[in-house]
Design a protein around this motif. Sequence first.
Motif, mmCIF file in Angstrom:
data_model
loop_
_atom_site.group_PDB
_atom_site.id
_atom_site.type_symbol
_atom_site.label_atom_id
_atom_site.label_comp_id
_atom_site.label_asym_id
_atom_site.label_seq_id
_atom_site.Cartn_x
_atom_site.Cartn_y
_atom_site.Cartn_z
ATOM 1 N N THR A 92 15.468 3.104 3.911
ATOM 2 C CA THR A 92 14.445 3.534 2.956
ATOM 3 C C THR A 92 15.116 4.181 1.751
ATOM 4 O O THR A 92 16.162 4.827 1.883
ATOM 5 C CB THR A 92 13.460 4.521 3.627
ATOM 6 O OG1 THR A 92 12.472 4.922 2.676
ATOM 7 C CG2 THR A 92 14.174 5.735 4.169
ATOM 8 N N SER A 120 12.727 -2.419 6.493
ATOM 9 C CA SER A 120 13.031 -2.092 5.095
ATOM 10 C C SER A 120 11.964 -2.717 4.212
ATOM 11 O O SER A 120 10.970 -3.259 4.713
ATOM 12 C CB SER A 120 14.427 -2.603 4.722
ATOM 13 O OG SER A 120 14.793 -2.133 3.441
ATOM 14 N N ARG A 121 12.181 -2.656 2.877
ATOM 15 C CA ARG A 121 11.171 -3.197 1.971
ATOM 16 C C ARG A 121 11.811 -3.754 0.715
ATOM 17 O O ARG A 121 12.967 -3.460 0.381
ATOM 18 C CB ARG A 121 10.144 -2.126 1.620
ATOM 19 C CG ARG A 121 10.623 -1.088 0.634
ATOM 20 C CD ARG A 121 9.604 0.017 0.474
ATOM 21 N NE ARG A 121 9.756 0.719 -0.787
ATOM 22 C CZ ARG A 121 9.494 2.006 -0.938
ATOM 23 N NH1 ARG A 121 9.111 2.729 0.088
ATOM 24 N NH2 ARG A 121 9.626 2.563 -2.132
ATOM 25 N N GLY A 122 11.030 -4.583 0.019
ATOM 26 C CA GLY A 122 11.394 -5.093 -1.291
ATOM 27 C C GLY A 122 12.740 -5.775 -1.353
ATOM 28 O O GLY A 122 13.164 -6.511 -0.459
ATOM 29 N N ALA A 127 15.279 -5.169 1.548
ATOM 30 C CA ALA A 127 15.059 -6.012 2.732
ATOM 31 C C ALA A 127 15.657 -7.395 2.532
ATOM 32 O O ALA A 127 16.275 -7.958 3.447
ATOM 33 C CB ALA A 127 13.564 -6.116 3.025
ATOM 34 N N ASN A 139 9.499 -6.272 7.094
ATOM 35 C CA ASN A 139 9.086 -5.663 5.827
ATOM 36 C C ASN A 139 8.036 -4.583 6.070
ATOM 37 O O ASN A 139 7.052 -4.799 6.784
ATOM 38 C CB ASN A 139 8.512 -6.727 4.893
ATOM 39 C CG ASN A 139 9.606 -7.471 4.155
ATOM 40 O OD1 ASN A 139 10.538 -7.958 4.772
ATOM 41 N ND2 ASN A 139 9.498 -7.546 2.841
ATOM 42 N N VAL A 140 8.271 -3.418 5.466
ATOM 43 C CA VAL A 140 7.280 -2.351 5.491
ATOM 44 C C VAL A 140 6.890 -2.089 4.033
ATOM 45 O O VAL A 140 7.330 -1.151 3.396
ATOM 46 C CB VAL A 140 7.824 -1.085 6.202
ATOM 47 C CG1 VAL A 140 9.111 -0.610 5.586
ATOM 48 C CG2 VAL A 140 6.772 0.018 6.244
ATOM 49 N N GLU A 141 6.056 -2.989 3.502
ATOM 50 C CA GLU A 141 5.765 -2.996 2.068
ATOM 51 C C GLU A 141 4.662 -2.005 1.699
ATOM 52 O O GLU A 141 3.766 -1.713 2.494
ATOM 53 C CB GLU A 141 5.351 -4.406 1.640
ATOM 54 C CG GLU A 141 6.453 -5.438 1.752
ATOM 55 C CD GLU A 141 7.649 -5.148 0.849
ATOM 56 O OE1 GLU A 141 7.539 -4.267 -0.038
ATOM 57 O OE2 GLU A 141 8.687 -5.788 1.043
ATOM 58 N N SER A 192 5.746 -8.625 -4.475
ATOM 59 C CA SER A 192 4.699 -7.692 -4.015
ATOM 60 C C SER A 192 3.293 -8.264 -4.122
ATOM 61 O O SER A 192 2.504 -8.196 -3.183
ATOM 62 C CB SER A 192 4.792 -6.377 -4.796
ATOM 63 O OG SER A 192 6.043 -5.766 -4.567
ATOM 64 N N ILE A 230 5.422 5.023 1.443
ATOM 65 C CA ILE A 230 4.792 4.218 2.502
ATOM 66 C C ILE A 230 3.836 5.082 3.304
ATOM 67 O O ILE A 230 4.166 6.204 3.698
ATOM 68 C CB ILE A 230 5.872 3.642 3.446
ATOM 69 C CG1 ILE A 230 6.888 2.829 2.658
ATOM 70 C CG2 ILE A 230 5.260 2.804 4.550
ATOM 71 C CD1 ILE A 230 8.126 2.498 3.451
ATOM 72 N N THR A 265 1.150 2.403 7.987
ATOM 73 C CA THR A 265 1.876 1.176 7.643
ATOM 74 C C THR A 265 3.225 1.151 8.341
ATOM 75 O O THR A 265 3.651 0.124 8.881
ATOM 76 C CB THR A 265 2.092 1.078 6.125
ATOM 77 O OG1 THR A 265 0.823 1.135 5.466
ATOM 78 C CG2 THR A 265 2.791 -0.222 5.759
ATOM 79 N N SER A 308 4.762 -1.426 11.314
ATOM 80 C CA SER A 308 6.060 -2.107 11.179
ATOM 81 C C SER A 308 6.946 -1.820 12.388
ATOM 82 O O SER A 308 7.674 -2.692 12.869
ATOM 83 C CB SER A 308 6.761 -1.670 9.903
ATOM 84 O OG SER A 308 5.970 -1.970 8.779
#
Length: 637
Positions: A9, A52-54, A57, A70-72, A104, A167, A171, A175
């Motif tokens: 993160t 992770s995200r974006g 990830a 993904n944890v968007e 996104s 986040i 959510t 994930s």
Amino acid sequence: MNSKIVMVTPEPLPPFMETEIRKHIDIIYAVMEEVIPWLDVIKKSKVKAVISRGGTADIIRSHLDIPVVNVEITTFDVLRAIFENRNKLLPHEKEIGLVSYYKSGYDIPSMERILGLKIHNFSYQTTTDLHNNVLKAKQLGLRTIFGGKITHDECKKHGLQGILLSIAQDTFIQSLQRSHDIINIRKHDSELNERLKAILNLTQEGIISTDSAGKINLINPTAERLLGLDRTVIGQHINEALPKELINILNSSVGVSRQIVSTPRGQIVVKSTPISVEEDVVGTVATFNDVTEVQMLEYKIRKELFAKGLVAQYSFDDIIGLSEPLLRVISEARHYSPSDATVLITGESGTGKELFAHSIHRASHRQEGPFVAINCAALPENLLESELFGYEEGAFTGARKGGKPGLFELAHNGTLFLDEIGEMPYQLQARLLRALQNKVVRRIGGERLIPVNVRIVAATNSDLLELVKQGLFRKDLYFRLDVLRLKIPPLRNRLSDIPYLLDHFIKKISAKYNKRVPGLSKTLTRHLMLYNWPGNVRELENFVEKYVLLYDPGQDPEELNQRLLALLGLEDREVKRPAVTIRVGNLEEMERNIVAKLDEIYQDKQELADLLGISRTTLWRKLQYKKGRKMANRNKR
């Protein structure tokens, strides 16, 4: 790293959330390219999934083979962040900026209608894009920009207000649950793959599988050996790796059965079938064996099948014992013998079902005809079918010139004994039923119907009716076979036969090993009569063989007894007084039955008299009734 899951993160989590999360997973604080130094650490640890995200990830996904979940930040998360920070906007500020990863896909028009603000969305793929986006926002006169950590830090450099998007806890929890689910699924798939790999490596058949494009996606060691290939062919097209004859077979849309193909390493027998998923052909699988090995196996099986010849070797005189349950079933079998009706022999393994089948044939009017036996569990379906019904010349590649008669034809005017009938493949049961109903057979590859006059005796240690309920045995075939039922009693239900069986087996096995071996002691015999004998007569015969082999004239008899009892798990047990079961009747009749049953167990008359508290003379008188019945039974035999 000790956890199976790692979260990457860009910004610190709220303290209460971080404390709870660290109980379950490890956390790495990094964004975009900052994560690269951590990738080797993750790869060398026992991490099974990354959250992770974006863009971060995507970078992790491009470097590692493990799942990245993904944890968007959702549209709702953005909407909530803007709403909660609306007091930070100036009164005249009606336009704001939003920097988001290009994948996104936020619903900007809906957020604008709800908030009454103009939202300028700037998308990025790289860190350079992020820096440029902040400059673009400043050039447009925007004062407040929502985004991630890099956006937040960049805004500070340019005198803009940067507000972090975070986040939501629910959510993240979702994930985390997805990560656990993926780990469990991958573990299950890995177990299946290992089982499949073990099966493929152990099977004696060569196996090759192709995908819909004709590329090899599986080959086992046997196939490599038979074709002179190695695992480097996986991924190659069959046109590049396989002999032409095999290519034609694997390209077939209908499959082939038992076709002989010549390869540089010799001839192989090939079977293939297309793999279909929802009516779409997604590949082909082929199995094959070396022709020489198939011929050797067939020769060995046929040699074993006909080793005894087509004659019955045993009669009712070879069935040892005088117990009431045994004499009753022998009497039933004698009554069944003259008939041509089908006999179904049931009983546990080792009770002597084959002995009764031979005896029924020897006592029938077919005794001069052939007695043909086959074990339905010993052969694969295709070989069992050809053995039962035979085949015509040219029925399949490699078929013997002139064809071959099946066992139905060989048993004409005699008896066909189908042992382990419950193990017969379901598809073959239909053909057997037609042969029994119509009394004709047709060879594989032939058109001629051949009349056969065969009596069927079948045997099984399975519950056929239960197999019918499970859909493993045809109901119509069951009732066709179950005309005359013969149930062979287990040895535990006729323990009084043990002394006779012991005497018979000691003589037989002593002669086999050319040894002079005395009978067993009374104490040891008593122990054997109190044992349950799960393996029945076969187990008893094996026990006697051990006794004959272990017997040494110079050995202490008691020591030998203990060694033998240890083989059955009966060492150091007291010989308990046996229980007997009798039918209820008048007192005199019940007394006679009790004495008769105990006499079958106690060979020492004085010991039995002492147990009953009577004299030997009184015991002798009470046993006369029993002896009269036994003599009558002997005369019947």
